[in-house]
Design a protein around this motif. Sequence first.
Motif, PDB file in Angstrom:
ATOM      1  N   ASP A  21     -14.666  48.893  34.731  1.00 48.73           N
ATOM      2  CA  ASP A  21     -13.656  49.913  35.031  1.00 48.73           C
ATOM      3  C   ASP A  21     -12.395  49.281  35.607  1.00 48.73           C
ATOM      4  N   ARG A  22     -12.592  48.251  36.361  1.00 46.25           N
ATOM      5  CA  ARG A  22     -11.489  47.611  37.053  1.00 46.25           C
ATOM      6  C   ARG A  22     -10.667  46.681  36.159  1.00 46.25           C
ATOM      7  N   TYR A  23     -11.324  46.071  35.188  1.00 43.29           N
ATOM      8  CA  TYR A  23     -10.687  45.006  34.415  1.00 43.29           C
ATOM      9  C   TYR A  23     -10.442  45.343  32.954  1.00 43.29           C
ATOM     10  N   TYR A  24     -10.587  46.587  32.549  1.00 47.59           N
ATOM     11  CA  TYR A  24     -10.398  46.902  31.135  1.00 47.59           C
ATOM     12  C   TYR A  24      -8.960  46.654  30.685  1.00 47.59           C
ATOM     13  N   TYR A  67     -12.224  54.710  28.221  1.00 46.34           N
ATOM     14  CA  TYR A  67     -11.200  54.799  29.269  1.00 46.34           C
ATOM     15  C   TYR A  67      -9.942  55.568  28.861  1.00 46.34           C
ATOM     16  N   ARG A  86       1.705  49.118  33.042  1.00 47.45           N
ATOM     17  CA  ARG A  86       0.633  48.138  32.890  1.00 47.45           C
ATOM     18  C   ARG A  86       0.187  47.980  31.442  1.00 47.45           C
TER      19      ARG A  86
END
Length: 95
Positions: A2-5, A72, A82
Amino acid sequence: MDRYYGLILKEQVKMLKQYVKKKSRADQIIQELALTPSHTSQKYWQAVSQSELCIVEIEKLKNEMNYLDEKYNWKSLLHQDRFKFIDDDVLKVIN
């Protein structure tokens, strides 16, 4: 994940652009050699092999990127800074 997708997606876009570039070069060589009697040369068949390999890798990356989108929903977040590394050319390839 979840953090690095976002980072995973960035690396996938970089690889996708490399494969598209390699495929276009291979296709150019195929077109040039197809018009000459040397269309049975080793260079021609290497270019054909390279093109086929790039197609397979592009399809794998497309599937992975679409999976990330299902999980996501990053395509709806393209307005965010981003995701500025994703341009229209990438979206054309993966759609």
